[in-house]
Design a protein around this motif. Structure first.
Motif, PDB file in Angstrom:
ATOM      1  N   HIS A  85      30.053  51.053  33.621  1.00  0.00           N
ATOM      2  CA  HIS A  85      29.687  52.240  32.624  1.00  0.00           C
ATOM      3  C   HIS A  85      28.396  52.857  32.499  1.00  0.00           C
ATOM      4  O   HIS A  85      28.415  54.065  32.611  1.00  0.00           O
ATOM      5  CB  HIS A  85      29.993  51.560  31.173  1.00  0.00           C
ATOM      6  N   ARG A  86      27.355  51.992  32.752  1.00  0.00           N
ATOM      7  CA  ARG A  86      26.172  52.669  32.823  1.00  0.00           C
ATOM      8  C   ARG A  86      25.863  53.556  33.831  1.00  0.00           C
ATOM      9  O   ARG A  86      25.358  54.615  34.136  1.00  0.00           O
ATOM     10  CB  ARG A  86      25.122  51.426  32.887  1.00  0.00           C
TER      11      ARG A  86
ATOM     12  N   SER B 110      32.450  41.119  31.300  1.00  0.00           N
ATOM     13  CA  SER B 110      31.748  42.038  30.462  1.00  0.00           C
ATOM     14  C   SER B 110      30.512  42.832  31.294  1.00  0.00           C
ATOM     15  O   SER B 110      30.259  43.704  31.181  1.00  0.00           O
ATOM     16  CB  SER B 110      31.140  41.202  29.151  1.00  0.00           C
ATOM     17  N   GLU B 111      29.875  41.821  31.775  1.00  0.00           N
ATOM     18  CA  GLU B 111      28.485  42.405  32.705  1.00  0.00           C
ATOM     19  C   GLU B 111      29.114  43.489  33.374  1.00  0.00           C
ATOM     20  O   GLU B 111      28.294  44.593  33.800  1.00  0.00           O
ATOM     21  CB  GLU B 111      27.698  41.115  33.295  1.00  0.00           C
TER      22      GLU B 111
ATOM     23  N   ALA C  29      24.940  57.353  33.708  1.00  0.00           N
ATOM     24  CA  ALA C  29      23.936  57.943  34.336  1.00  0.00           C
ATOM     25  C   ALA C  29      24.177  59.211  35.161  1.00  0.00           C
ATOM     26  O   ALA C  29      23.440  59.961  35.225  1.00  0.00           O
ATOM     27  CB  ALA C  29      23.143  56.660  34.904  1.00  0.00           C
ATOM     28  N   ALA C  30      25.160  59.047  36.171  1.00  0.00           N
ATOM     29  CA  ALA C  30      25.464  60.051  36.890  1.00  0.00           C
ATOM     30  C   ALA C  30      25.796  61.416  36.339  1.00  0.00           C
ATOM     31  O   ALA C  30      25.351  62.242  36.911  1.00  0.00           O
ATOM     32  CB  ALA C  30      26.633  59.531  38.233  1.00  0.00           C
ATOM     33  N   ARG C  31      26.440  61.011  34.974  1.00  0.00           N
ATOM     34  CA  ARG C  31      26.748  62.364  34.473  1.00  0.00           C
ATOM     35  C   ARG C  31      25.809  62.939  33.532  1.00  0.00           C
ATOM     36  O   ARG C  31      25.671  64.254  33.270  1.00  0.00           O
ATOM     37  CB  ARG C  31      28.216  62.187  33.494  1.00  0.00           C
TER      38      ARG C  31
ATOM     39  N   GLY D 117      20.329  53.208  35.181  1.00  0.00           N
ATOM     40  CA  GLY D 117      21.560  52.847  35.706  1.00  0.00           C
ATOM     41  C   GLY D 117      21.952  53.835  36.816  1.00  0.00           C
ATOM     42  O   GLY D 117      23.006  53.770  37.376  1.00  0.00           O
ATOM     43  N   LEU D 118      21.229  54.524  37.265  1.00  0.00           N
ATOM     44  CA  LEU D 118      21.648  55.594  38.548  1.00  0.00           C
ATOM     45  C   LEU D 118      21.804  54.858  39.582  1.00  0.00           C
ATOM     46  O   LEU D 118      21.113  54.009  40.040  1.00  0.00           O
ATOM     47  CB  LEU D 118      20.596  56.813  38.627  1.00  0.00           C
TER      48      LEU D 118
END
Length: 327
Positions: A32-33, A25-26, A37-39, A165-166
């Motif tokens: 996902h983060r 899960s982590e 963040a990149a998008r 999250g980047l």
């Protein structure tokens, strides 16, 4: 430079031994983060790309609004290049040349957006381990080791800015000695804030020739003429390296070849491997055994040449060629 990288490799091995294993899960949440963040963030800065003995520097400006993503990156040394992005489309500009459009897969792999679309593919082949905190481009970031579950792919170390999250830095290592093979890292970075729209516009577009669009995917009306041998060829695929799945299957015309070749693209969510099948007399094999971070292997069976290449260990591409046999 080699001494510094050697020390980093040693520290990676020591840190990995005491690293905290992330749960599934982590790991999914982390991927996902990073992807979001990149998008969806505004950011600008300068990053370096190092592979083999080469070091390249790029300036990047990225914006996101109601219309989606806009981005411009330009090379600051070597051949002048410019990549202008609008959502999934990236146009590459070169001085006094025709610009061309990169496909969606290429768009998704541009740093810092180098994460996979399907997290499940990655989790089946890699374990995620939390390492120490580092500092990159003035930001604290959390180091994460992507440890392969076998020796058929390379380890990766990611450094992620915790608040946004980047992805700030990513390094791909060799499987054995843990030497760095490839690295992206920001040296200057500003996250958030307003982006001047003028910075997103191409500088080279006014000097470029008319845009060259990518070829239409092969279909009933657009498929290239295929030699009789290739059109009737049937192959059996057994015992592919674990974790890889077929992404695309196309017929491609490659410069220097007298006829199109069959092209199969495989991915484990992080690494990709291309397999090409052609008649043995369809022209010479010109690629070296290793070129930068790409390994290459070719074998011939029953008058056919099967070639595999990708950013994976040499053993992996060897196994891909051995998985194919003629029916």
């Amino acid at each position: 430079m080699k001494l510094r990288f050697g020390l980093c490799s040693l520290l990676l091995v020591v840190s990995a031994q005491a690293a905290e294993l992330l749960t599934a899960s982590e790991s999914v949440n982390l991927l996902h983060r990073m992807g979001m963040a990149a998008r969806s963030l505004n950011y600008s800065g300068v990053y370096v790309y190092q592979h083999a003995e080469m070091l390249e520097t790029f300036r990047l400006v990225h914006a996101f609004d109601a219309s989606g993503e806009q981005e411009r990156r330009e090379s600051l040394d070597g051949l002048r290049r410019e990549f202008v992005r609008t959502n999934d489309q990236i146009v590459c500009y070169l001085p006094d040349s025709k610009p061309f459009v990169l496909d969606r897969r290429a768009a998704n792999k541009f740093f810092p957006g180098v994460m996979p679309d399907q997290a499940a593919d990655v989790l089946s082949s890699y374990a995620f381990k939390r390492l120490d905190t580092e500092r990159v481009a003035g930001y604290d970031c959390q180091s994460i080791l992507m440890e392969p579950r076998d020796k058929l792919r390379h380890p990766h170390k990611l450094c992620v800015e915790p608040s946004s999250g980047l992805l700030l830095k990513t390094t791909m290592y060799s499987t054995g000695r843990r030497e760095p093979l490839e690295q992206f890292a920001f040296t200057q970075l500003e996250i958030g804030g307003q982006i001047n729209k003028q910075l997103l516009k191409s500088v080279l577009a006014s000097k470029a020739l008319p845009l060259e669009m990518p070829a239409t995917p092969a279909g009933p009306r657009t498929a290239p003429v295929v030699s009789p041998e290739l059109s009737t060829a049937q192959f059996v695929v057994d015992n592919l390296p674990g974790g890889f799945r077929l992404v695309t299957e196309t017929r491609s015309q490659i410069p220097g070849k007298s006829a199109p070749v069959l092209h199969y693209l495989y991915s484990d969510g992080m690494a990709t491997v291309s397999v090409f099948i052609e008649p043995a007399g369809n022209g010479p094999v010109s690629l070296p055994l290793t070129q930068g971070t790409v390994n290459f292997f070719s074998r011939q069976i029953d008058g056919w040449r099967i070639t595999a290449l990708g950013e994976v260990p040499l053993r992996t591409v060897q196994l891909f060629t051995q998985a194919y046999s003629q029916r």
